[in-house]
Design an enzyme around this catalytic site. Structure first.
Site, mmCIF file in Angstrom:
data_model
loop_
_atom_site.group_PDB
_atom_site.id
_atom_site.type_symbol
_atom_site.label_atom_id
_atom_site.label_comp_id
_atom_site.label_asym_id
_atom_site.label_seq_id
_atom_site.Cartn_x
_atom_site.Cartn_y
_atom_site.Cartn_z
ATOM 1 C CB CYS A 28 -2.819 17.130 -2.064
ATOM 2 S SG CYS A 28 -1.140 17.445 -1.548
ATOM 3 N NE ARG A 46 -7.352 13.271 -1.978
ATOM 4 C CZ ARG A 46 -7.268 12.184 -2.733
ATOM 5 N NH1 ARG A 46 -8.154 11.239 -2.586
ATOM 6 N NH2 ARG A 46 -6.310 12.041 -3.620
ATOM 7 C CD1 TRP A 53 0.371 13.803 4.161
ATOM 8 C CD2 TRP A 53 1.726 13.516 2.403
ATOM 9 N NE1 TRP A 53 1.302 12.845 4.492
ATOM 10 C CE2 TRP A 53 2.149 12.654 3.434
ATOM 11 C CE3 TRP A 53 2.435 13.515 1.198
ATOM 12 C CZ2 TRP A 53 3.229 11.795 3.299
ATOM 13 C CZ3 TRP A 53 3.521 12.656 1.062
ATOM 14 C CH2 TRP A 53 3.899 11.802 2.109
ATOM 15 C CG ASN A 79 -3.236 15.119 -5.316
ATOM 16 O OD1 ASN A 79 -2.196 14.780 -4.745
ATOM 17 N ND2 ASN A 79 -4.229 14.284 -5.529
ATOM 18 N N GLY A 80 -0.017 15.979 -6.392
ATOM 19 C CA GLY A 80 0.909 15.154 -7.168
ATOM 20 C C GLY A 80 2.324 15.695 -7.048
ATOM 21 C CD GLU A 112 -3.752 -3.866 9.217
ATOM 22 O OE1 GLU A 112 -2.729 -3.714 8.530
ATOM 23 O OE2 GLU A 112 -4.626 -2.989 9.337
ATOM 24 C CE LYS A 169 -4.380 0.069 10.926
ATOM 25 N NZ LYS A 169 -4.677 -0.294 9.595
ATOM 26 C CD GLU A 207 -2.046 3.255 10.359
ATOM 27 O OE1 GLU A 207 -1.785 3.960 9.386
ATOM 28 O OE2 GLU A 207 -2.755 2.235 10.285
ATOM 29 C CG HIS A 232 16.006 -17.631 13.770
ATOM 30 N ND1 HIS A 232 16.921 -18.647 13.857
ATOM 31 C CD2 HIS A 232 14.783 -18.227 13.678
ATOM 32 C CE1 HIS A 232 16.298 -19.808 13.789
ATOM 33 N NE2 HIS A 232 15.002 -19.577 13.688
ATOM 34 C CE LYS A 236 -8.695 5.691 4.135
ATOM 35 N NZ LYS A 236 -8.341 4.626 5.090
HETATM 36 C C1 F6R Z 1 -2.794 1.912 7.084
HETATM 37 C C2 F6R Z 1 -3.250 2.283 5.757
HETATM 38 C C3 F6R Z 1 -2.279 2.241 4.636
HETATM 39 C C4 F6R Z 1 -2.968 1.810 3.327
HETATM 40 C C5 F6R Z 1 -1.983 1.935 2.154
HETATM 41 C C6 F6R Z 1 -2.625 1.483 0.853
HETATM 42 O O1 F6R Z 1 -3.833 1.940 8.008
HETATM 43 O O2 F6R Z 1 -4.381 2.652 5.560
HETATM 44 O O3 F6R Z 1 -1.199 1.419 4.918
HETATM 45 O O4 F6R Z 1 -3.421 0.510 3.461
HETATM 46 O O5 F6R Z 1 -1.574 3.260 2.020
HETATM 47 O O6 F6R Z 1 -3.746 2.242 0.541
HETATM 48 P P1 F6R Z 1 -4.808 1.735 -0.487
HETATM 49 O O7 F6R Z 1 -5.471 0.539 0.103
HETATM 50 O O8 F6R Z 1 -5.762 2.883 -0.646
HETATM 51 O O9 F6R Z 1 -4.082 1.399 -1.746
#
Ligand code: F6R
Length: 609
Positions: free
Chosen positions: A2, A27, A74, A100-101, A482, A486, A489, A505, A604
């Protein structure tokens, strides 16, 4: 999670707020809205969908004001819809809020308001109760009403409030959700995050937990929880406005992938002196502290957690201290054994991830020393840590993290090296050779980026696949996780990563004809083992994309396609090997027509549990 923007001044609240919301759309982006104080009343416009839907709605009228608050959502409580979108108002629309929250006791408050005051609720959100609560407490002074409401609320909030009876001000308050106030000329601002205000101001106040801010066109007043006025130093933002623009790239994600050589260079060189020694300016951890640690916890979420996996190997190898890596949402509720001999490393791009922040507080309360690896200067994680090792990635706007990850890795290598050197577990020659390898990475990464078109062609071949596996050993296992994250997502392809030796396994049962397996084989000492793992999946019909260091041609005999990265020591291959995987995910998502910078269901900065 948010985004909030508020404006008070002589200019157009509408223009400033819409512009700020667009910068905060990362956000949250399922709905948005705006509320103005105008002509003795509050006007609210809001709708489901992206900010451009709100713009379209507003384009039908000339509605504007000098005071307003906006929100991009969000969804947590209540599906994305027009009615659940913020702002929310009280019954007679004299008060409007954006939030936000999460208000944890909203059901209790809702019942109380319904029973004692006959309040009708329009939305399914927790946030709407705040507007009614402030309305009930309002007695001619908005700050008083906000204080009383906050007293009754449990949970996390960044909250902005306007009242039609006091149309020249915004009252804002925060607890465990970010909030900054921007200092303008003849106008002032409030927002969740710096990018929203970069176009307008460079001087801001970072609002602390439990503080209330009263913003008028001429003044920003900050009060603590006891309602005492507090002095706050002005924070000067050094990011330039272009850093938060796409700069000709089709997406922020692609731009940020290309910014990695620069981010890595900056992250390394800002902590090297002229003799090539790592300097920890501003970090108070002493030799005695380092020698005192008998355990390290690295705690983070998502991509940052994956950076922690690589950090574990580096610290154990160089500093000879056992390291545990854990996702923050598990750590915080597990009652882990932590004491004053524990070094707790929190990794976070945003520095606002609620689980990471809560884990940090838990560790700190048990006596751990807290070092954080953070990108956003002045964020909550940074402020609550004993020491901060900043990544110099610059603002990361795309929801999928790229440059934050590689700069986090760089920090982890430097921390490991520094600790090892301080403890005497790393020899001078190793230290020098390792730093030389690190300093060559930005140029090597540029070479990786030159292969973009090759990976784009591969993406065109693969984009219709519905399942992709990633396998690797040692540091390659961490990068596999990772790469898989990527891909899933941003492209919504079902993807799974597993340590290659673990495949047999159970998970190998899922490999069948044409299943795509991306096999990372960058580790010299594990190369032959990986060739065997590739054979195992090939024998079951998999289509294998190998990833190896230049020169390791043997892999071409096993894999269907091979992506090469420049040669470097085994320990630091993640800095290079993740980049082709980022590019692959990007182009696959592009071919599938996905909204790359704003993937569905994500945001984000995850400031809720
Ligand atoms: C994936 C991604 C998320 C963040 C996670 C932690 O691409 O960006 O998995 O890595 O939400 O976010 P931060 O680093 O801001 O604590």
């Amino acid at each position: 999670m948010c985004g909030i923007v508020g404006y008070v001044g002589n200019g157009s609240a509408r223009e400033t707020i819409i512009d700020g919301l667009k910068k905060l759309e990362y956000r949250g982006y399922d709905s948005s809205g705006i509320a103005f104080c105008t002509d003795g009343k509050i006007e609210i416009r809001k709708c489901v969908g992206r900010i451009h839907n709100l713009e379209e709605l507003l384009s039908k009228e000339t509605l504007d004001s000098h005071v307003g608050i906006g929100h991009t959502r969000w969804a947590t409580h209540g599906a994305p819809s027009d009615v659940n979108a913020h702002p929310h108002a009280n019954g007679d629309s004299s008060i409007a809020i954006v939030h936000n929250g999460i208000i944890e006791n909203y059901v209790e408050i809702k019942e109380w308001l319904a029973q004692d005051y006959g309040v009708n609720f329009l939305s399914e959100t927790d946030s709407e109760v705040i507007a009614h609560l402030i309305g009930v407490y309002y007695n001619g002074n908005l700050e008083d009403a906000v204080y009383k409401a906050v007293d009754k609320m449990r949970g996390a909030y960044a909250l902005c409030v306007i009242s039609k009876n006091e149309p020249d001000k915004i009252v804002a308050v925060r607890k465990d959700a970010p909030l900054i106030a921007g200092i303008g000329h003849g106008c002032n601002f409030i927002a969740s995050d710096i990018p929203a205000l970069l176009k307008y101001v460079r001087e801001i106040y970072l609002i602390e937990n439990n503080e209330t801010v009263v913003i008028t066109a001429d003044e920003i007043k900050i009060y603590n929880a006891q309602r005492e006025r507090v002095h706050r130093d002005v924070f000067h933002v050094t990011w330039d406005a272009d850093a938060a623009e796409k700069d000709g790239y089709s997406h922020f994600m692609l731009k940020e992938i290309h910014e990695q050589p620069k981010g890595l260079y900056e992250t390394l060189h800002r902590r090297l002196d002229e003799n090539g020694e790592i300097v920890l300016d501003g970090i108070s951890m002493t030799k005695a502290d380092i020698e005192n640690f008998n355990k390290v916890y690295i705690v983070a979420c998502g991509t940052a957690y994956h950076a922690g996996l690589v950090g574990k190997s580096a610290i154990e190898k160089m500093a000879h201290i056992p390291v545990e890596v854990e996702v923050a949402s598990e750590f915080r509720y597990r009652d882990p054994f932590v004491d004053d001999k524990t070094l707790f490393i929190a990794i976070s791009q945003s520095g606002e991830t609620l689980d990471t922040l809560a884990a940090l507080r838990e560790a700190k309360s048990k006596g751990a020393r807290v070092l954080s690896v953070v990108n956003v200067v002045g964020s909550s994680v940074a402020r609550e840590s004993d020491d901060v090792f900043y990544t110099w990635a610059g603002p990361e706007i795309a929801v999928a993290s790229t440059k934050a990850y590689t700069t986090q890795l760089m920090c982890m290598y430097m921390i490991a090296l520094y600790m090892g050197r301080t403890k005497g577990t790393v020899e001078e020659s190793y230290y020098r050779a390792f730093l030389t390898e690190l300093s060559e990475i930005p140029e090597k990464l540029k070479a990786v980026l030159e292969n973009e078109s090759e990976i784009e062609a591969l993406a065109k071949e693969l984009y219709k696949k519905e399942q992709v596996f990633f396998i690797g050993r040692g540091p390659d296992a961490g990068v596999s996780y990772e790469g898989s994250l990527k891909l899933k997502e941003i492209s919504y392809i079902n993807s799974f990563a597993i340590a290659a030796g673990e495949l047999k396994h159970g998970t190998i049962a899922l490999i069948e004809k044409d299943t795509v397996v991306v096999a990372l084989a960058t580790q010299d000492k594990l190369f032959e083992k990986m060739l065997s793992n590739i054979q195992e999946v090939k024998a079951r019909g998999a289509y294998v994309i190998g990833l190896a260091k230049e020169g390791n041609k043997e892999i071409e005999k096993q894999a269907d396609k091979v992506i090469y990265i420049p040669d470097c020591i085994d320990e630091i291959t993640p800095l290079l090997s993740v980049v082709p995987l980022q590019i692959l995910a990007y182009y696959i998502a592009k071919e599938r027509g996905c909204d790359i910078d704003k993937p569905k269901n994500l945001a984000k900065s995850v400031t809720v549990e």
